[in-house]
Write a protein that holds these residues in place. Structure first.
Motif, mmCIF file in Angstrom:
data_model
loop_
_atom_site.group_PDB
_atom_site.id
_atom_site.type_symbol
_atom_site.label_atom_id
_atom_site.label_comp_id
_atom_site.label_asym_id
_atom_site.label_seq_id
_atom_site.Cartn_x
_atom_site.Cartn_y
_atom_site.Cartn_z
ATOM 1 N N THR A 198 0.845 -1.190 0.000
ATOM 2 C CA THR A 198 0.000 0.000 0.000
ATOM 3 C C THR A 198 0.876 1.233 0.000
ATOM 4 N N LYS A 199 0.623 2.156 -0.962
ATOM 5 C CA LYS A 199 1.408 3.383 -1.047
ATOM 6 C C LYS A 199 0.982 4.352 0.039
ATOM 7 N N GLY A 200 1.947 5.058 0.603
ATOM 8 C CA GLY A 200 1.673 6.064 1.618
ATOM 9 C C GLY A 200 2.890 6.936 1.821
ATOM 10 N N GLY A 201 3.032 7.476 3.021
ATOM 11 C CA GLY A 201 4.162 8.324 3.348
ATOM 12 C C GLY A 201 4.469 8.250 4.823
ATOM 13 N N ILE A 202 5.617 8.768 5.202
ATOM 14 C CA ILE A 202 6.052 8.767 6.596
ATOM 15 C C ILE A 202 6.105 10.209 7.078
ATOM 16 N N ILE A 203 5.607 10.432 8.286
ATOM 17 C CA ILE A 203 5.661 11.760 8.901
ATOM 18 C C ILE A 203 6.440 11.652 10.202
ATOM 19 N N LEU A 204 7.424 12.534 10.358
ATOM 20 C CA LEU A 204 8.194 12.632 11.592
ATOM 21 C C LEU A 204 7.665 13.834 12.348
ATOM 22 N N ASP A 239 12.074 11.928 21.852
ATOM 23 C CA ASP A 239 11.354 10.744 21.405
ATOM 24 C C ASP A 239 10.452 11.090 20.237
ATOM 25 N N GLY A 240 10.994 11.699 19.198
ATOM 26 C CA GLY A 240 10.217 11.992 17.995
ATOM 27 C C GLY A 240 9.641 10.712 17.436
ATOM 28 N N GLU A 241 8.556 10.814 16.723
ATOM 29 C CA GLU A 241 7.863 9.621 16.256
ATOM 30 C C GLU A 241 7.771 9.603 14.743
ATOM 31 N N PHE A 242 8.273 8.536 14.121
ATOM 32 C CA PHE A 242 8.078 8.295 12.704
ATOM 33 C C PHE A 242 6.786 7.509 12.558
ATOM 34 N N THR A 243 5.886 7.959 11.679
ATOM 35 C CA THR A 243 4.619 7.275 11.488
ATOM 36 C C THR A 243 4.329 7.152 10.004
ATOM 37 N N TRP A 244 3.947 5.932 9.548
ATOM 38 C CA TRP A 244 3.532 5.703 8.169
ATOM 39 C C TRP A 244 2.036 5.886 8.073
ATOM 40 N N TYR A 245 1.579 6.563 6.999
ATOM 41 C CA TYR A 245 0.157 6.762 6.720
ATOM 42 C C TYR A 245 -0.138 6.336 5.291
ATOM 43 N N SER A 246 -1.344 5.832 5.049
ATOM 44 C CA SER A 246 -1.764 5.549 3.677
ATOM 45 C C SER A 246 -1.761 6.871 2.901
#
Length: 82
Positions: A11-17, A23-30
């Motif tokens: 599934t294509k998406g992106g990552i937001i830091l 404790d920054g958070e990397f998160t993948w979203y559709s």
């Protein structure tokens, strides 16, 4: 994109830091959630958190990240600055 590990469709998406502490958070979203802007961005769902430590104020977005539901992996295609 086909998963290089299991061969299934990803599934294509992106990552937001995001984060203002160490404790920054990397998160993948559709892709639909990744493209949200303004107030709609506060209600992002369908996320996958990536364990990371980083110091950053605000938010940085990285497009072209693909998630494999089958093996629970994220593959990214990112441009780097040399």
């Amino acid at each position: 994109m086909i998963c290089p590990i299991c061969g299934k469709e990803m599934t294509k998406g992106g990552i937001i830091l995001s984060g203002i502490k160490l404790d920054g958070e990397f998160t993948w979203y559709s892709q639909n959630e990744f493209d949200k802007k303004g107030l709609k961005a506060w209600d992002r769902s369908n996320r996958k958190n990536i364990d990371a430590k980083r110091s950053l104020m605000g938010e940085e977005k990285f497009n072209n990240a693909y998630f494999c539901e089958s093996c629970n992996k994220i593959v990214g295609i990112f441009t780097i600055n040399i």
